[in-house]
Design a protein around this motif. Sequence first.
Motif, PDB file in Angstrom:
ATOM      1  N   ASP A 156      37.914 -26.126 -35.080  1.00  0.00           N
ATOM      2  CA  ASP A 156      37.139 -24.908 -35.274  1.00  0.00           C
ATOM      3  C   ASP A 156      38.069 -23.747 -35.624  1.00  0.00           C
ATOM      4  O   ASP A 156      38.725 -23.180 -34.751  1.00  0.00           O
ATOM      5  CB  ASP A 156      36.376 -24.611 -33.979  1.00  0.00           C
ATOM      6  CG  ASP A 156      35.409 -23.459 -34.168  1.00  0.00           C
ATOM      7  OD1 ASP A 156      35.475 -22.804 -35.239  1.00  0.00           O
ATOM      8  OD2 ASP A 156      34.598 -23.218 -33.266  1.00  0.00           O
TER       9      ASP A 156
ATOM     10  N   THR B 172      38.157 -23.979 -27.196  1.00  0.00           N
ATOM     11  CA  THR B 172      37.583 -24.411 -28.472  1.00  0.00           C
ATOM     12  C   THR B 172      38.661 -24.514 -29.555  1.00  0.00           C
ATOM     13  O   THR B 172      38.622 -25.413 -30.396  1.00  0.00           O
ATOM     14  CB  THR B 172      36.511 -23.420 -28.957  1.00  0.00           C
ATOM     15  OG1 THR B 172      36.009 -22.732 -27.843  1.00  0.00           O
ATOM     16  CG2 THR B 172      35.414 -24.119 -29.709  1.00  0.00           C
TER      17      THR B 172
ATOM     18  N   ASP C   2      28.914 -37.984 -31.343  1.00  0.00           N
ATOM     19  CA  ASP C   2      29.466 -36.710 -31.822  1.00  0.00           C
ATOM     20  C   ASP C   2      28.880 -36.291 -33.170  1.00  0.00           C
ATOM     21  O   ASP C   2      29.369 -35.362 -33.802  1.00  0.00           O
ATOM     22  CB  ASP C   2      30.990 -36.807 -31.950  1.00  0.00           C
ATOM     23  CG  ASP C   2      31.679 -36.795 -30.596  1.00  0.00           C
ATOM     24  OD1 ASP C   2      30.964 -36.642 -29.588  1.00  0.00           O
ATOM     25  OD2 ASP C   2      32.916 -36.949 -30.552  1.00  0.00           O
TER      26      ASP C   2
ATOM     27  N   GLY D 162      39.134 -29.529 -30.307  1.00  0.00           N
ATOM     28  CA  GLY D 162      39.354 -30.094 -31.630  1.00  0.00           C
ATOM     29  C   GLY D 162      39.844 -31.539 -31.565  1.00  0.00           C
ATOM     30  O   GLY D 162      39.575 -32.339 -32.466  1.00  0.00           O
TER      31      GLY D 162
ATOM     32  N   GLY E  33      35.598 -33.301 -37.564  1.00  0.00           N
ATOM     33  CA  GLY E  33      34.794 -32.090 -37.721  1.00  0.00           C
ATOM     34  C   GLY E  33      34.717 -31.262 -36.453  1.00  0.00           C
ATOM     35  O   GLY E  33      33.836 -30.432 -36.292  1.00  0.00           O
ATOM     36  N   HIS E  34      35.647 -31.467 -35.551  1.00  0.00           N
ATOM     37  CA  HIS E  34      35.646 -30.670 -34.323  1.00  0.00           C
ATOM     38  C   HIS E  34      36.619 -29.497 -34.391  1.00  0.00           C
ATOM     39  O   HIS E  34      36.612 -28.642 -33.523  1.00  0.00           O
ATOM     40  CB  HIS E  34      36.026 -31.540 -33.122  1.00  0.00           C
ATOM     41  CG  HIS E  34      34.880 -32.336 -32.600  1.00  0.00           C
ATOM     42  ND1 HIS E  34      34.423 -33.464 -33.229  1.00  0.00           N
ATOM     43  CD2 HIS E  34      34.081 -32.155 -31.525  1.00  0.00           C
ATOM     44  CE1 HIS E  34      33.402 -33.954 -32.552  1.00  0.00           C
ATOM     45  NE2 HIS E  34      33.172 -33.170 -31.515  1.00  0.00           N
TER      46      HIS E  34
ATOM     47  N   LYS F 115      34.713 -27.608 -38.263  1.00  0.00           N
ATOM     48  CA  LYS F 115      33.456 -27.489 -37.534  1.00  0.00           C
ATOM     49  C   LYS F 115      32.420 -26.703 -38.347  1.00  0.00           C
ATOM     50  O   LYS F 115      31.228 -26.968 -38.283  1.00  0.00           O
ATOM     51  CB  LYS F 115      33.696 -26.778 -36.206  1.00  0.00           C
ATOM     52  CG  LYS F 115      32.588 -26.987 -35.210  1.00  0.00           C
ATOM     53  CD  LYS F 115      33.063 -26.557 -33.836  1.00  0.00           C
ATOM     54  CE  LYS F 115      32.075 -26.958 -32.770  1.00  0.00           C
ATOM     55  NZ  LYS F 115      32.605 -26.619 -31.434  1.00  0.00           N
ATOM     56  N   SER F 116      32.918 -25.733 -39.115  1.00  0.00           N
ATOM     57  CA  SER F 116      32.010 -24.897 -39.902  1.00  0.00           C
ATOM     58  C   SER F 116      31.305 -25.713 -40.977  1.00  0.00           C
ATOM     59  O   SER F 116      30.409 -25.202 -41.651  1.00  0.00           O
ATOM     60  CB  SER F 116      32.811 -23.780 -40.558  1.00  0.00           C
ATOM     61  OG  SER F 116      33.803 -24.362 -41.383  1.00  0.00           O
TER      62      SER F 116
END
Lengths: 444, 369
Positions: free
Chosen positions: B179, B187, B255, B192, B176-177, B322-323
């Motif tokens: 983005d 980023t 995390d 990620g 989930g990193h 990430k969203s």
Amino acid sequence: MDDFIAARSQMALSLGFHIIFSCIGMVMPFFMAVSHYKWLKTNDEMYKNLTKAWSKGVAIFFATGAVSGTMLSFELGLLWPKFMDHAGPIFGMPFSLEGTAFFIEAIALGFFLYGWNKLNKWFHWFTGMVVGVSGLASGILVVAANAWMNSPAGFDFVNGQYLNIDPIQAMFNKAWFTQALHMCLAAFTATGFAVAGVHALMILRDRNTYFHLKAFKIAAVFACIAALLQPLSGDISAKDVAKRQPAKLAAMEALYKTEKPAPLLIGGIVNEKDKSVTGAIKIPGALSFLAHGNFKAEVKGLDQIPENEHPPVAITHYAFQIMVGIGTLLLFISLTYFFTLLKKKSLIEKRWLLKLFVLAIPLGYLALEAGWVVTEVGRQPWIIYGIMRTRDAVTPMPGIAYSFYIFTAIYLSLSIIVTFLLYRQIKMVPVLYDKVESNTHLHS
Amino acid sequence: MIKSNPILICIAKYEQHEANLINQYNQNTGVIILNMKEVVITFLCMAILLYFLLGGADFGAGIIELFTSTKNRSRTRKTMYHAIGPVWEANHMWLIIAIVILFVGFPFIYTTMSVYLHIPLAIMLIGIIARGTAFVFRHYDAVKDDMQWLYNRIFRYSSFITALFLGIIAGSLISGHIDAQATDFYTAYISGWLNWFSVAVGFFTVSLCGFLAAIYLIGETTETHDKRRFIKKAMFMNVAAVVFGAMVFVAAQRDKIPLIDWVFKSQVGLSAIILASLSLMLLWYLLIKGKTKVLRILAGFQVTMILLAISYAHFPNFIRLKSGDSISLLETAGPDKTIYSLGLALLLGSVLILPFLGYLFYKFQKKEE
Ligand code: HDD
Ligand code: HEM
Ligand code: HEM
């Protein structure tokens, strides 16, 4: 370096590297199968040793081909994500079938390399053939995918959307057959001349002559038959290109103005700024004939194509000249060789002919790379001809230049190591594969 | 038995989610017509699993060599070459199959990975190139001299790096990193995958690969001395796996990844973990007793269970963003016709391949008397 240029260069480098190894993977199994067959039939140990010597070399190439191919299947996404987003489902059919072909090839290679004395001898021979046939099949399949980029088919392009996708139709696009045919012949020509040349060199140096003569003959026959057919197939390709990609044909011949009849240019310096060619030999009407089979036909020049759809003319033209030039030379060598065979002359005395073969070691591969430059650079600025521009497909990630430098370094070092290994392989022939001084055989 | 088959479970789960896509029964004949999407997803799961097991054992061989004292290295190398030489090419085909299925059938997943995980993918590729070629070069070099030193070095370190980054990539997909709305370089292209969770999964993967390889090698040697060495290695790698496994959980907590929920709150996850632990105990018992017959099956089973436990809860979501959105295999599958022909090609391929592959393993697994 501009990221876009870096991405294109990295793609070109990876493909240019991979193609050498894949051609060897496609062709060498057939050479081995012939030698293997002769051993099984005649029981001449020399043929067995030759098969083994070749298979050692092929294992080195095969591994390099496999890892560079793995690299490519990721690279399509790493460099051209927007292309793959749309193209993947359309031109993916050959790739999914190719997976099967690769797999069979890898398994059969396992059998072949490790099966000496373990398998039934004819089954063992058969596994070698399977390596060749599935390698050839996978080559044809990838080329069909590439042909789709030149001649998109199997979908409707409506308002920027790709509808009614039909992967089978996409695979059997208009260009697949001519491209695959020309490519297969090229693989045999290039590999055949390279292998024959290396063995010719050893014959000239009088090392294990008997051994190398056998090897030479097998490779040379394949190479020369393919080289005879190559220009015929090239002619079909040219007519095909004239029909589907007039811009590419015009770039190949640096034809800036539409002409009727159009001359064929040989050589010449292209000046892209003033759209002119200087110093070329012109053969009147020949291009009309080459493109349309009629000496009087009109050939579309770049003036009929919007400026922003022009491919780079100079590169395409030079690459085409190199390919055709080499093709003609190889044709000449092949004819001479067949003439010698017909006259039943002894090869060993025809040292000049052997020297010609040595000269040809790199030429086939040079032509092959040049041919791909014609096809790929000539397609620019399109990644999918007429549908998507290459610039719109490139990854948004910055810094691709660094990736390009790193991969260049890797490919360079791999090339050096492979060459070095091959050199050692050949140097060790007297120790490993031909212990009896074979020259005595020959003279006794 | 049926319950424990991850593929069947995946399919069962998928049926719940997509009521409109469940198997259709042909009333007249009673033959099940499989939905092609299921076929393709099954192949994908299988290819990934097999790559983890077979390719993983292959990476592991290099990792083991890295952790072997100098005096035993050449013996390890010999055993290893003997064991994986004939099949190593086939082991790596699974990766290609998985990638081709992704780019043909699930292009959105393939391109999202390619863009946001560009850097770890590129590093993994460099590792694959380096170890694959070094492995072959060192065997086929006609002259055995100082170059061997170089090939060995490259083979060992790149085996380690490749496995590490393979794990990092796998971890990043579910971390989930990633983005997709990022505006800055860091980023979008770094955070990620460069985070505690992904890296922990990376090291966990390294230890699992080493473990698989050690177990595999135990069965490949007849020397008692070597056997004992490999048994020790397997124990060492197993302990490492447990330690790194724990670290994965810690990193997940840090995390804010609901890994504990995934594993312990779902019945399947829990059963998989219990089965994995039980098989672990049995495995240690057998290792200590020096009984080496079923070790391979147990080890393979254990790793399969671990993968199942981690991935079951969010199947068929392949990438977590990430969203908070996820990219699902089902929702982003390509057009029907593509999936159909892909499935057909895969089915056809397996009919041609599996007997041949089975025979290859059979033929070269048999001990030479
Ligand atoms: C040994 C290598 C070799 C040799 C001697 C030749 N070619 Fe070639 N050519 C290739 C290797 C190649 C290739 C394998 O590199 C290409 C790139 C794409 C393809 O399908 O084949 C190619 C492409 C290619 C194309 C472009 C096809 C396209 O874009 O779809 C044309 C028009 C020709 N060739 C024509 C010729 C002619 C008239 C030759 C006369 C001697 C010739 N080639 C010799
Ligand atoms: C192995 C033989 C091949 C060689 C030597 C080759 C060569 C090249 C070259 C020189 C370029 C750069 C063109 C430019 O930027 O001006 C290129 C681009 C590209 N090629 Fe090929 N190509 C080959 C086969 C293929 C195949 C089989 C495919 C795909 C199925 C393919 C896909 C691409 C893509 C996606 C690009 C980047 C986009 C573009 O520049 O249009 N190529 N290739
Ligand atoms: C005209 C271009 C190409 C031809 C003729 C070709 C042909 C081949 C052949 C014959 C092999 C077998 C390896 C060997 O025997 O050494 C191979 C390997 C491979 N190729 Fe290519 N290829 C081409 C381009 C590509 C492209 C564009 C991709 C990726 C998208 C690709 C992916 C692969 C993969 C993954 C392997 C490894 C399979 C294995 O382990 O055997 N190839 N290629």
